[in-house]
Write an enzyme that holds these catalytic residues in place. Structure first.
Site, PDB file in Angstrom:
ATOM      1  N   ASN A  66      44.160  -9.489 -33.362  1.00  0.00           N
ATOM      2  CA  ASN A  66      43.164  -8.428 -33.596  1.00  0.00           C
ATOM      3  C   ASN A  66      43.116  -7.385 -32.491  1.00  0.00           C
ATOM      4  OD1 ASN A  66      41.923  -9.814 -31.518  1.00  0.00           O
ATOM      5  ND2 ASN A  66      40.292 -10.676 -32.779  1.00  0.00           N
ATOM      6  N   SER A  73      38.082 -19.945 -39.811  1.00  0.00           N
ATOM      7  CA  SER A  73      37.531 -18.738 -39.205  1.00  0.00           C
ATOM      8  C   SER A  73      36.096 -18.546 -39.677  1.00  0.00           C
ATOM      9  CB  SER A  73      38.363 -17.508 -39.600  1.00  0.00           C
ATOM     10  OG  SER A  73      37.746 -16.297 -39.190  1.00  0.00           O
ATOM     11  N   ASP A  79      59.598 -20.157 -39.939  1.00  0.00           N
ATOM     12  CA  ASP A  79      58.535 -19.532 -40.712  1.00  0.00           C
ATOM     13  C   ASP A  79      57.682 -20.633 -41.328  1.00  0.00           C
ATOM     14  OD1 ASP A  79      56.913 -18.114 -42.432  1.00  0.00           O
ATOM     15  OD2 ASP A  79      58.546 -17.096 -43.491  1.00  0.00           O
ATOM     16  N   ARG A  96      51.190 -18.208 -28.552  1.00  0.00           N
ATOM     17  CA  ARG A  96      50.206 -17.263 -28.023  1.00  0.00           C
ATOM     18  C   ARG A  96      48.811 -17.601 -28.541  1.00  0.00           C
ATOM     19  NH1 ARG A  96      52.290 -11.920 -31.277  1.00  0.00           N
ATOM     20  NH2 ARG A  96      54.120 -12.431 -30.022  1.00  0.00           N
ATOM     21  N   TYR A 123      42.613 -11.860 -46.247  1.00  0.00           N
ATOM     22  CA  TYR A 123      42.575 -12.831 -45.150  1.00  0.00           C
ATOM     23  C   TYR A 123      41.454 -13.845 -45.317  1.00  0.00           C
ATOM     24  CZ  TYR A 123      41.794 -14.428 -40.281  1.00  0.00           C
ATOM     25  OH  TYR A 123      41.598 -15.163 -39.142  1.00  0.00           O
ATOM     26  N   ILE A 140      37.680 -13.720 -31.573  1.00  0.00           N
ATOM     27  CA  ILE A 140      38.406 -14.160 -30.382  1.00  0.00           C
ATOM     28  C   ILE A 140      39.448 -13.093 -30.058  1.00  0.00           C
ATOM     29  CG2 ILE A 140      39.732 -16.028 -29.322  1.00  0.00           C
ATOM     30  CD1 ILE A 140      36.937 -16.849 -30.350  1.00  0.00           C
ATOM     31  N   LYS A 168      41.231 -18.253 -45.175  1.00  0.00           N
ATOM     32  CA  LYS A 168      40.489 -19.039 -44.204  1.00  0.00           C
ATOM     33  C   LYS A 168      39.444 -19.924 -44.881  1.00  0.00           C
ATOM     34  CE  LYS A 168      42.661 -17.924 -40.490  1.00  0.00           C
ATOM     35  NZ  LYS A 168      43.372 -18.956 -39.694  1.00  0.00           N
TER      36      LYS A 168
END
Length: 270
Positions: free
Chosen positions: A211, A160, A79, A22, A173, A206, A177
């Site tokens: 998100n 990111s 995983d 995805r 997070y 994005i 990144k």
């Protein structure tokens, strides 16, 4: 007289993408196919939802009549936080196609959480998937790229904008990144002698599954759109184009670079 067809940016390349079912991973797979990629090694988590998604992507890649050639596809569940998954990705990919030319290390999670009350398990899981998983797959694929003839390849880590700025609900997070950005810089130094290039792409906001709950807040979404210079949120294909460029021979002298793809979000401070 017919004009010659433009050269294919991804022709004859075997492309490996983690988190491909995805979002950005899926968008990258479709864009590589548009540019003539020969074969795909597609990783996905392996639950019922991602299995259905990866199967529809595999069918689209193998059956579409709009691509320059019909690529071959193998899919691998697991995983990414488990190093055995990366070993399996390389084993199955090389077994099917003999080599891996491009790695897009994309798999990641972002469970929004308030810092002061965040369970340590949330930090652990986010780090394991985003940063540990990136390290494991980059190391495994880089060893394959070193051993194959001709030697070399292109590695793109999906970092990111969060590697450069903070986020109130992303204290777990953003460090991962930033780590991916740093990983690509150091890998560029470590792997250049083997003709392996390593670069990072830094997406802005994005609209993907990662998100969608956060962006369901209409006010927040509108604020993000208004702050973005181009006046809209990004979509996966906005990231896929730069990724294909970095994987291609057009970027053959680009390594250790970071490409911010954010519609002008970062620069729009005032």
């Amino acid at each position: 007289m017919e004009r010659p067809s433009p050269p294919s940016l991804a022709g004859d390349k075997v492309v490996c993408i983690t988190g491909a079912s995805r979002g950005i991973g899926r968008g990258c797979a479709i864009e590589f196919a548009k540019h003539g990629a020969f074969a795909f090694v597609l990783h996905y988590l392996g639950d019922a939802e991602t299995e259905q998604e990866i199967n529809t992507l595999k069918a689209e890649l193998e059956d579409s009549l709009t691509y320059p050639q019909q690529p071959k596809v193998v899919v691998i569940a697991g995983d990414i936080a488990d190093p055995a998954t990366s070993a399996k990705i390389v084993e199955i990919g090389v077994g099917a196609f003999g080599r891996i030319d491009v790695l897009v290390s994309n798999a990641g999670i972002c469970p929004f959480a308030e810092f002061l009350t965040m369970p340590h398990a949330t930090w652990e899981r986010t780090r394991q998937v985003n940063l540990d998983g990136s390290f494991f797959v980059v190391q495994a694929v880089a060893n394959q790229m070193k051993s194959q003839t001709p030697q070399g390849g292109s590695i793109i880590g999906i970092s990111s904008i969060s590697a450069l700025v903070g986020g109130e609900m992303q204290c777990h997070y953003t460090p991962t990144k930033a780590g991916i950005l740093s990983l690509m810089q150091s890998c560029a130094v470590a792997l250049g002698r083997y003709n392996i290039r390593a670069n990072a792409v830094l997406p802005g906001t994005i609209a993907t599954d990662i998100n969608k709950e956060d962006l369901a807040d209409v006010t927040k979404r509108e604020n993000m759109e208004n702050r973005t210079v181009l006046g809209r949120l990004g979509v996966p294909s906005d990231i896929a184009g730069p990724v294909v460029f970095l994987a291609s021979d057009l970027a053959k002298y680009v390594t250790g670079a970071s490409l911010l793809v954010d519609g002008g979000l970062f620069v729009n401070l005032q």
